[in-house]
Design a protein around this motif. Structure first.
Motif, PDB file in Angstrom:
ATOM      1  N   ILE A 186      32.629 -83.527 -61.853  1.00 38.98           N
ATOM      2  CA  ILE A 186      33.733 -83.362 -62.496  1.00 38.98           C
ATOM      3  C   ILE A 186      35.002 -84.520 -61.888  1.00 38.98           C
ATOM      4  CG2 ILE A 186      35.862 -81.950 -62.970  1.00 38.98           C
ATOM      5  CD1 ILE A 186      33.899 -79.520 -62.514  1.00 38.98           C
ATOM      6  N   ILE A 187      35.481 -85.152 -62.662  1.00 37.90           N
ATOM      7  CA  ILE A 187      36.338 -86.460 -62.440  1.00 37.90           C
ATOM      8  C   ILE A 187      37.712 -85.830 -62.430  1.00 37.90           C
ATOM      9  CG2 ILE A 187      37.232 -88.350 -62.876  1.00 37.90           C
ATOM     10  CD1 ILE A 187      34.778 -89.053 -64.552  1.00 37.90           C
ATOM     11  N   ALA A 188      38.114 -85.054 -63.292  1.00 34.20           N
ATOM     12  CA  ALA A 188      39.418 -84.602 -63.158  1.00 34.20           C
ATOM     13  C   ALA A 188      39.702 -83.154 -64.076  1.00 34.20           C
ATOM     14  CB  ALA A 188      40.459 -85.734 -63.870  1.00 34.20           C
ATOM     15  N   ALA A 189      40.715 -82.599 -63.869  1.00 34.82           N
ATOM     16  CA  ALA A 189      40.968 -81.324 -64.671  1.00 34.82           C
ATOM     17  C   ALA A 189      42.446 -81.527 -65.309  1.00 34.82           C
ATOM     18  CB  ALA A 189      40.733 -80.001 -63.938  1.00 34.82           C
ATOM     19  N   ASP A 190      42.595 -81.474 -66.616  1.00 33.86           N
ATOM     20  CA  ASP A 190      44.052 -81.248 -66.939  1.00 33.86           C
ATOM     21  C   ASP A 190      44.362 -79.745 -67.191  1.00 33.86           C
ATOM     22  OD1 ASP A 190      44.453 -83.873 -67.154  1.00 33.86           O
ATOM     23  OD2 ASP A 190      43.572 -84.272 -68.931  1.00 33.86           O
ATOM     24  N   VAL A 191      45.374 -79.150 -66.592  1.00 33.90           N
ATOM     25  CA  VAL A 191      45.598 -77.568 -66.712  1.00 33.90           C
ATOM     26  C   VAL A 191      46.971 -77.499 -67.504  1.00 33.90           C
ATOM     27  CG1 VAL A 191      46.110 -75.441 -65.468  1.00 33.90           C
ATOM     28  CG2 VAL A 191      44.425 -77.223 -64.544  1.00 33.90           C
ATOM     29  N   HIS A 192      47.196 -76.845 -68.417  1.00 33.65           N
ATOM     30  CA  HIS A 192      48.253 -76.632 -69.175  1.00 33.65           C
ATOM     31  C   HIS A 192      48.638 -75.207 -69.180  1.00 33.65           C
ATOM     32  CE1 HIS A 192      48.189 -80.595 -71.812  1.00 33.65           C
ATOM     33  NE2 HIS A 192      48.197 -80.753 -70.523  1.00 33.65           N
ATOM     34  N   LEU A 193      49.796 -74.821 -68.580  1.00 33.58           N
ATOM     35  CA  LEU A 193      50.157 -73.316 -68.594  1.00 33.58           C
ATOM     36  C   LEU A 193      51.342 -73.219 -69.450  1.00 33.58           C
ATOM     37  CD1 LEU A 193      50.267 -72.877 -64.756  1.00 33.58           C
ATOM     38  CD2 LEU A 193      48.378 -72.026 -66.250  1.00 33.58           C
ATOM     39  N   LYS A 194      51.269 -72.378 -70.548  1.00 34.89           N
ATOM     40  CA  LYS A 194      52.191 -72.467 -71.633  1.00 34.89           C
ATOM     41  C   LYS A 194      52.603 -70.791 -71.543  1.00 34.89           C
ATOM     42  CE  LYS A 194      49.855 -75.633 -74.752  1.00 34.89           C
ATOM     43  NZ  LYS A 194      49.290 -75.914 -75.932  1.00 34.89           N
ATOM     44  N   LEU A 195      53.929 -70.646 -71.677  1.00 31.15           N
ATOM     45  CA  LEU A 195      54.758 -69.369 -71.879  1.00 31.15           C
ATOM     46  C   LEU A 195      55.101 -69.519 -73.486  1.00 31.15           C
ATOM     47  CD1 LEU A 195      55.643 -66.841 -70.635  1.00 31.15           C
ATOM     48  CD2 LEU A 195      57.816 -67.972 -70.019  1.00 31.15           C
ATOM     49  N   GLU A 196      54.443 -68.602 -74.210  1.00 28.95           N
ATOM     50  CA  GLU A 196      55.046 -68.506 -75.597  1.00 28.95           C
ATOM     51  C   GLU A 196      56.310 -67.325 -75.818  1.00 28.95           C
ATOM     52  OE1 GLU A 196      51.783 -67.907 -78.342  1.00 28.95           O
ATOM     53  OE2 GLU A 196      51.682 -69.963 -78.516  1.00 28.95           O
ATOM     54  N   ASN A 197      57.118 -67.481 -76.678  1.00 26.09           N
ATOM     55  CA  ASN A 197      57.954 -66.520 -76.778  1.00 26.09           C
ATOM     56  C   ASN A 197      57.399 -65.365 -78.093  1.00 26.09           C
ATOM     57  OD1 ASN A 197      59.810 -67.568 -74.962  1.00 26.09           O
ATOM     58  ND2 ASN A 197      60.669 -68.642 -76.761  1.00 26.09           N
ATOM     59  N   ALA A 198      56.106 -64.779 -77.724  1.00 25.84           N
ATOM     60  CA  ALA A 198      55.611 -64.006 -78.766  1.00 25.84           C
ATOM     61  C   ALA A 198      56.136 -62.522 -78.554  1.00 25.84           C
ATOM     62  CB  ALA A 198      54.033 -63.871 -78.379  1.00 25.84           C
ATOM     63  N   ASP A 199      55.826 -61.762 -79.730  1.00 27.35           N
ATOM     64  CA  ASP A 199      56.190 -60.486 -79.644  1.00 27.35           C
ATOM     65  C   ASP A 199      55.554 -59.516 -78.796  1.00 27.35           C
ATOM     66  OD1 ASP A 199      58.561 -60.902 -81.387  1.00 27.35           O
ATOM     67  OD2 ASP A 199      57.290 -60.300 -83.106  1.00 27.35           O
ATOM     68  N   ASN A 200      54.196 -59.910 -78.385  1.00 30.28           N
ATOM     69  CA  ASN A 200      53.396 -59.243 -77.714  1.00 30.28           C
ATOM     70  C   ASN A 200      53.415 -59.708 -76.052  1.00 30.28           C
ATOM     71  OD1 ASN A 200      51.632 -61.766 -77.670  1.00 30.28           O
ATOM     72  ND2 ASN A 200      50.155 -60.770 -78.689  1.00 30.28           N
ATOM     73  N   LYS A 201      52.704 -58.865 -75.281  1.00 30.59           N
ATOM     74  CA  LYS A 201      52.819 -59.270 -73.871  1.00 30.59           C
ATOM     75  C   LYS A 201      51.938 -60.219 -73.497  1.00 30.59           C
ATOM     76  CE  LYS A 201      54.398 -54.712 -72.548  1.00 30.59           C
ATOM     77  NZ  LYS A 201      54.023 -53.436 -71.694  1.00 30.59           N
ATOM     78  N   GLU A 202      50.931 -60.554 -74.384  1.00 31.73           N
ATOM     79  CA  GLU A 202      49.807 -61.521 -73.968  1.00 31.73           C
ATOM     80  C   GLU A 202      50.502 -62.902 -74.538  1.00 31.73           C
ATOM     81  OE1 GLU A 202      45.914 -60.600 -75.526  1.00 31.73           O
ATOM     82  OE2 GLU A 202      45.967 -58.818 -74.333  1.00 31.73           O
ATOM     83  N   ASN A 203      51.462 -63.487 -73.805  1.00 31.05           N
ATOM     84  CA  ASN A 203      51.943 -64.654 -74.184  1.00 31.05           C
ATOM     85  C   ASN A 203      51.884 -65.718 -73.029  1.00 31.05           C
ATOM     86  OD1 ASN A 203      53.803 -63.523 -72.270  1.00 31.05           O
ATOM     87  ND2 ASN A 203      55.750 -63.980 -73.454  1.00 31.05           N
TER      88      ASN A 203
END
Length: 103
Positions: free
Chosen positions: A34-51
């Motif tokens: 494995i050469i690299a890992a691109d990690v994106h963490l996003k916070l959505e303004n969704a109505d449910n808690k799984e955001n």
């Protein structure tokens, strides 16, 4: 392995960055190429808690791998993404072993 972590729509705490880094480093146990890992963490303004969304793209010679999951916490999302990537890495390893034994 180079690990690039980006947080979108929020500022990630140092503890979360450390957590992600340590967990992603563990994937090298399944594939040392494995050469690299691109990690994106996003916070959505969704109505449910799984955001809380985690996306990870692994740069691997021959075939990049990708997984995305959402849940109530970033730690949970990260854990689910890592499980998915582990499965993909194992599948790739099995394919590679089968190709090598077929020669």
């Amino acid at each position: 392995m180079q690990i690039d972590i980006r947080s979108l729509h929020f500022t990630a705490k140092p503890e979360l960055i450390t957590f992600v880094t340590e967990k992603v480093k563990g994937l090298s146990h399944f594939n040392d190429r494995i050469i690299a890992a691109d990690v994106h963490l996003k916070l959505e303004n969704a109505d449910n808690k799984e955001n809380k969304i985690c996306e990870i793209k692994l740069i691997v010679p021959g075939n990049d791998l990708f997984a995305e999951r959402r849940s109530n916490s970033f730690e949970e999302s990260i854990a689910h993404v890592l499980e998915a990537l582990e499965k993909q890495l194992r599948k790739e390893k099995t394919k590679e072993q089968n190709r090598n034994h077929g020669k």
